[in-house]
Design a protein around this motif. Structure first.
Motif, PDB file in Angstrom:
ATOM      1  N   TYR A 201       0.834  -1.203   0.000  1.00  0.00           N
ATOM      2  CA  TYR A 201       0.000   0.000   0.000  1.00  0.00           C
ATOM      3  C   TYR A 201       0.874   1.260   0.000  1.00  0.00           C
ATOM      4  CZ  TYR A 201      -3.661   3.345   0.981  1.00  0.00           C
ATOM      5  OH  TYR A 201      -4.513   4.413   0.884  1.00  0.00           O
ATOM      6  N   GLY A 202       2.004   1.205   0.718  1.00  0.00           N
ATOM      7  CA  GLY A 202       2.936   2.333   0.683  1.00  0.00           C
ATOM      8  C   GLY A 202       3.460   2.576  -0.718  1.00  0.00           C
ATOM      9  N   LEU A 203       3.782   1.492  -1.430  1.00  0.00           N
ATOM     10  CA  LEU A 203       4.225   1.630  -2.814  1.00  0.00           C
ATOM     11  C   LEU A 203       3.106   2.168  -3.699  1.00  0.00           C
ATOM     12  CD1 LEU A 203       6.326  -1.640  -3.283  1.00  0.00           C
ATOM     13  CD2 LEU A 203       7.186   0.712  -3.230  1.00  0.00           C
ATOM     14  N   PHE A 204       1.886   1.740  -3.421  1.00  0.00           N
ATOM     15  CA  PHE A 204       0.740   2.259  -4.183  1.00  0.00           C
ATOM     16  C   PHE A 204       0.626   3.770  -4.026  1.00  0.00           C
ATOM     17  CE2 PHE A 204      -3.670   3.728  -3.692  1.00  0.00           C
ATOM     18  CZ  PHE A 204      -4.127   3.584  -5.003  1.00  0.00           C
ATOM     19  N   VAL A 205       0.736   4.246  -2.793  1.00  0.00           N
ATOM     20  CA  VAL A 205       0.651   5.689  -2.555  1.00  0.00           C
ATOM     21  C   VAL A 205       1.798   6.408  -3.256  1.00  0.00           C
ATOM     22  CG1 VAL A 205       0.769   7.494  -0.784  1.00  0.00           C
ATOM     23  CG2 VAL A 205      -0.601   5.435  -0.375  1.00  0.00           C
ATOM     24  N   GLN A 206       2.991   5.831  -3.173  1.00  0.00           N
ATOM     25  CA  GLN A 206       4.162   6.480  -3.754  1.00  0.00           C
ATOM     26  C   GLN A 206       4.080   6.550  -5.275  1.00  0.00           C
ATOM     27  OE1 GLN A 206       6.804   7.667  -1.730  1.00  0.00           O
ATOM     28  NE2 GLN A 206       7.438   8.717  -3.582  1.00  0.00           N
ATOM     29  N   PHE A 207       3.698   5.441  -5.903  1.00  0.00           N
ATOM     30  CA  PHE A 207       3.750   5.376  -7.361  1.00  0.00           C
ATOM     31  C   PHE A 207       2.431   5.753  -8.020  1.00  0.00           C
ATOM     32  CE2 PHE A 207       7.348   2.704  -6.189  1.00  0.00           C
ATOM     33  CZ  PHE A 207       8.312   3.131  -7.091  1.00  0.00           C
ATOM     34  N   CYS A 208       1.314   5.286  -7.473  1.00  0.00           N
ATOM     35  CA  CYS A 208       0.026   5.513  -8.143  1.00  0.00           C
ATOM     36  C   CYS A 208      -0.594   6.855  -7.788  1.00  0.00           C
ATOM     37  CB  CYS A 208      -0.944   4.379  -7.803  1.00  0.00           C
ATOM     38  SG  CYS A 208      -0.416   2.778  -8.430  1.00  0.00           S
ATOM     39  N   VAL A 209      -0.424   7.304  -6.560  1.00  0.00           N
ATOM     40  CA  VAL A 209      -1.002   8.595  -6.161  1.00  0.00           C
ATOM     41  C   VAL A 209      -0.036   9.718  -6.502  1.00  0.00           C
ATOM     42  CG1 VAL A 209      -1.901   9.966  -4.253  1.00  0.00           C
ATOM     43  CG2 VAL A 209      -2.399   7.518  -4.364  1.00  0.00           C
ATOM     44  N   MET A 210       1.132   9.710  -5.852  1.00  0.00           N
ATOM     45  CA  MET A 210       2.094  10.781  -6.102  1.00  0.00           C
ATOM     46  C   MET A 210       2.730  10.636  -7.482  1.00  0.00           C
ATOM     47  SD  MET A 210       3.714  10.985  -2.255  1.00  0.00           S
ATOM     48  CE  MET A 210       4.568  12.523  -2.514  1.00  0.00           C
ATOM     49  N   ALA A 253      12.941  18.426  -7.025  1.00  0.00           N
ATOM     50  CA  ALA A 253      13.528  18.226  -5.695  1.00  0.00           C
ATOM     51  C   ALA A 253      12.565  17.512  -4.758  1.00  0.00           C
ATOM     52  CB  ALA A 253      13.942  19.570  -5.096  1.00  0.00           C
ATOM     53  N   PHE A 254      11.275  17.582  -5.053  1.00  0.00           N
ATOM     54  CA  PHE A 254      10.278  16.923  -4.212  1.00  0.00           C
ATOM     55  C   PHE A 254      10.072  15.476  -4.625  1.00  0.00           C
ATOM     56  CE2 PHE A 254       5.822  15.698  -3.435  1.00  0.00           C
ATOM     57  CZ  PHE A 254       5.778  15.832  -2.055  1.00  0.00           C
ATOM     58  N   TYR A 255       9.943  15.208  -5.916  1.00  0.00           N
ATOM     59  CA  TYR A 255       9.541  13.880  -6.373  1.00  0.00           C
ATOM     60  C   TYR A 255      10.704  12.900  -6.492  1.00  0.00           C
ATOM     61  CZ  TYR A 255       4.790  15.417  -7.303  1.00  0.00           C
ATOM     62  OH  TYR A 255       3.512  15.880  -7.148  1.00  0.00           O
ATOM     63  N   ILE A 256      11.811  13.325  -7.082  1.00  0.00           N
ATOM     64  CA  ILE A 256      12.897  12.385  -7.354  1.00  0.00           C
ATOM     65  C   ILE A 256      13.527  11.834  -6.073  1.00  0.00           C
ATOM     66  CG2 ILE A 256      15.181  12.132  -8.382  1.00  0.00           C
ATOM     67  CD1 ILE A 256      14.293  13.965 -10.620  1.00  0.00           C
ATOM     68  N   PRO A 257      13.926  12.685  -5.092  1.00  0.00           N
ATOM     69  CA  PRO A 257      14.473  12.104  -3.857  1.00  0.00           C
ATOM     70  C   PRO A 257      13.464  11.234  -3.120  1.00  0.00           C
ATOM     71  CG  PRO A 257      15.009  14.433  -4.015  1.00  0.00           C
ATOM     72  CD  PRO A 257      13.999  14.154  -5.071  1.00  0.00           C
ATOM     73  N   GLY A 258      12.172  11.611  -3.144  1.00  0.00           N
ATOM     74  CA  GLY A 258      11.159  10.797  -2.476  1.00  0.00           C
ATOM     75  C   GLY A 258      11.075   9.405  -3.072  1.00  0.00           C
ATOM     76  N   LEU A 259      11.160   9.324  -4.384  1.00  0.00           N
ATOM     77  CA  LEU A 259      11.136   8.020  -5.056  1.00  0.00           C
ATOM     78  C   LEU A 259      12.374   7.208  -4.695  1.00  0.00           C
ATOM     79  CD1 LEU A 259       9.996   6.038  -7.149  1.00  0.00           C
ATOM     80  CD2 LEU A 259      11.167   7.375  -8.920  1.00  0.00           C
ATOM     81  N   ILE A 260      13.534   7.852  -4.718  1.00  0.00           N
ATOM     82  CA  ILE A 260      14.778   7.148  -4.402  1.00  0.00           C
ATOM     83  C   ILE A 260      14.761   6.629  -2.966  1.00  0.00           C
ATOM     84  CG2 ILE A 260      17.271   7.437  -4.109  1.00  0.00           C
ATOM     85  CD1 ILE A 260      17.174   9.433  -6.436  1.00  0.00           C
ATOM     86  N   ILE A 261      14.304   7.470  -2.022  1.00  0.00           N
ATOM     87  CA  ILE A 261      14.280   7.065  -0.612  1.00  0.00           C
ATOM     88  C   ILE A 261      13.309   5.922  -0.396  1.00  0.00           C
ATOM     89  CG2 ILE A 261      13.619   7.845   1.697  1.00  0.00           C
ATOM     90  CD1 ILE A 261      14.731  10.605   0.865  1.00  0.00           C
ATOM     91  N   ASN A 281      16.130  12.702   6.093  1.00  0.00           N
ATOM     92  CA  ASN A 281      15.852  13.904   6.880  1.00  0.00           C
ATOM     93  C   ASN A 281      15.958  15.163   6.040  1.00  0.00           C
ATOM     94  OD1 ASN A 281      15.646  13.623  10.108  1.00  0.00           O
ATOM     95  ND2 ASN A 281      16.761  11.890   9.276  1.00  0.00           N
ATOM     96  N   PHE A 282      16.982  15.240   5.218  1.00  0.00           N
ATOM     97  CA  PHE A 282      17.125  16.427   4.385  1.00  0.00           C
ATOM     98  C   PHE A 282      16.033  16.479   3.320  1.00  0.00           C
ATOM     99  CE2 PHE A 282      21.475  16.697   6.121  1.00  0.00           C
ATOM    100  CZ  PHE A 282      21.510  18.051   6.397  1.00  0.00           C
ATOM    101  N   TYR A 283      15.591  15.313   2.846  1.00  0.00           N
ATOM    102  CA  TYR A 283      14.471  15.302   1.898  1.00  0.00           C
ATOM    103  C   TYR A 283      13.204  15.830   2.546  1.00  0.00           C
ATOM    104  CZ  TYR A 283      10.363  13.418  -0.398  1.00  0.00           C
ATOM    105  OH  TYR A 283       9.130  13.278  -0.964  1.00  0.00           O
ATOM    106  N   LEU A 284      13.009  15.492   3.828  1.00  0.00           N
ATOM    107  CA  LEU A 284      11.813  15.940   4.529  1.00  0.00           C
ATOM    108  C   LEU A 284      11.872  17.424   4.866  1.00  0.00           C
ATOM    109  CD1 LEU A 284       9.143  14.880   5.881  1.00  0.00           C
ATOM    110  CD2 LEU A 284      10.472  14.714   7.998  1.00  0.00           C
ATOM    111  N   LEU A 285      13.058  17.920   5.232  1.00  0.00           N
ATOM    112  CA  LEU A 285      13.170  19.274   5.770  1.00  0.00           C
ATOM    113  C   LEU A 285      13.681  20.309   4.774  1.00  0.00           C
ATOM    114  CD1 LEU A 285      14.706  18.384   9.261  1.00  0.00           C
ATOM    115  CD2 LEU A 285      12.307  18.783   8.695  1.00  0.00           C
TER     116      LEU A 285
END
Length: 315
Positions: A201-210, A253-261, A281-285
């Motif tokens: 479900y986490g992958l679903f949110v990451q890939f299908c929603v975002m 800067a928002f999408y690419i690091p989030g996908l990698i993490i 942490n740096f991706y979040l902040l």
């Protein structure tokens, strides 16, 4: 740390947040850039909110969406950074199980909201550049309010299964979370059960929603760039591309690091754990700090209003 490394419990009432594993002796020094980022973020986002509220000429869809983005950034900071600093400064590493799930919900729901706001801002830029005569008639204030409500509801509904699923898993291995905040996958990985439902479900949110948000933004900016390239003068091309270029930088800067993490957390490589945690942490902040700089300082109307505010005070 050894006193926490126990396995004779089931469903602990508290979790232990380690901060940056392997760098505990430097927590105080690590807190310095975090505090600087916090100061810039709070000052910058509150400044944008104040300027937009007090300047009637900025009461337009673009600036309403920018205010929504500032609010989400402030919520992300207030839900994570106080506990981080408590860990870094006072070694206050315990967090109640319910508080951990609440923090998880706020972090991820407002990240999804931020993604939705970026989509709305891309739509605004698309209409403003590709259909300027129809922009004001399509993006009316009631529609902007409905978009904002839809973004909030989507973020809450989509992320609500995260804490609900995490609450039902049994935790009997350890209660140590190797991060300074309660990220979804870091918590459910501690469960002594088959957590594939949570992981998928986490992958679903990451890939299908975002991911769909990213595709929509990509299509919008493709159309925007096509419109920019056919502008009659080079000055107009440079001016418009400069504005959209800064927006694109924030989006990437928002999408690419989030996908990698997300992929790193699920498919760990031979990389030190502290490196994973620092990047997360740096991706979040970092994006909440960049938003007021890029969207605010580089936006002429906000920059001019800010300069007038300072010059008026000096006078």
């Amino acid at each position: 740390m050894s006193k926490y490394n126990t396995t004779d419990f089931t469903n602990p009432s508290t979790f232990i947040l380690l901060g940056i594993p392997g760098l505990e002796v430097t927590h105080v020094w690590i807190s310095i850039p975090f505090c600087a980022m916090c100061f810039i973020t709070i000052l910058g986002n509150f400044t944008i909110l104040f300027i937009v509220k007090t300047e009637p000429s900025l009461h337009e869809p673009m600036y309403y969406f920018l205010c929504m983005l500032s609010i989400t950034d402030l919520v992300v900071y207030t839900s994570t950074l106080p506990k981080m600093l408590a860990i870094f400064w006072f070694n206050s590493s315990e967090i109640d199980f319910s508080a951990c799930l609440t923090q998880m919900f706020f972090i991820h729901s407002f990240s999804v909201m931020e993604s939705g706001i970026l989509v709305a801002m891309a739509l605004d830029r698309y209409l403003a550049i590709c259909h300027p005569l129809r922009h004001s008639t399509i993006l009316t204030n009631p529609l902007v309010a409905k978009i904002g409500l839809a973004v909030v509801l989507r973020g809450c509904i989509v992320v609500l299964p995260f804490p609900l699923l995490a609450r039902q898993w049994p935790y009997c291995r350890t209660n140590i979370i190797p991060q300074p905040y309660c990220a979804h996958i870091a918590v459910v990985n501690l469960a002594c059960a088959d957590i594939r439902v949570s992981s998928y479900y986490g992958l679903f949110v990451q890939f299908c929603v975002m991911g769909l948000d990213g595709i929509f933004i990509g299509v919008s900016y493709t159309q925007i760039l096509r419109a920019i390239f056919i502008l009659p003068t080079k000055d107009a091309w440079v001016k418009t591309f400069g504005t959209c270029g800064s927006h694109l930088f924030v989006i990437l800067a928002f999408y690419i690091p989030g996908l990698i993490i997300s992929l790193m957390n699920r498919f760990p490589q031979n990389v030190p754990l502290y490196f994973h945690v620092l990047i997360a942490n740096f991706y979040l902040l970092l994006p909440p700090m960049l938003h007021p700089i890029i969207y605010g300082v580089r936006t002429k109307q906000i920059r001019d209003r800010l300069l007038r505010l300072f010059t008026h005070k000096r006078a």
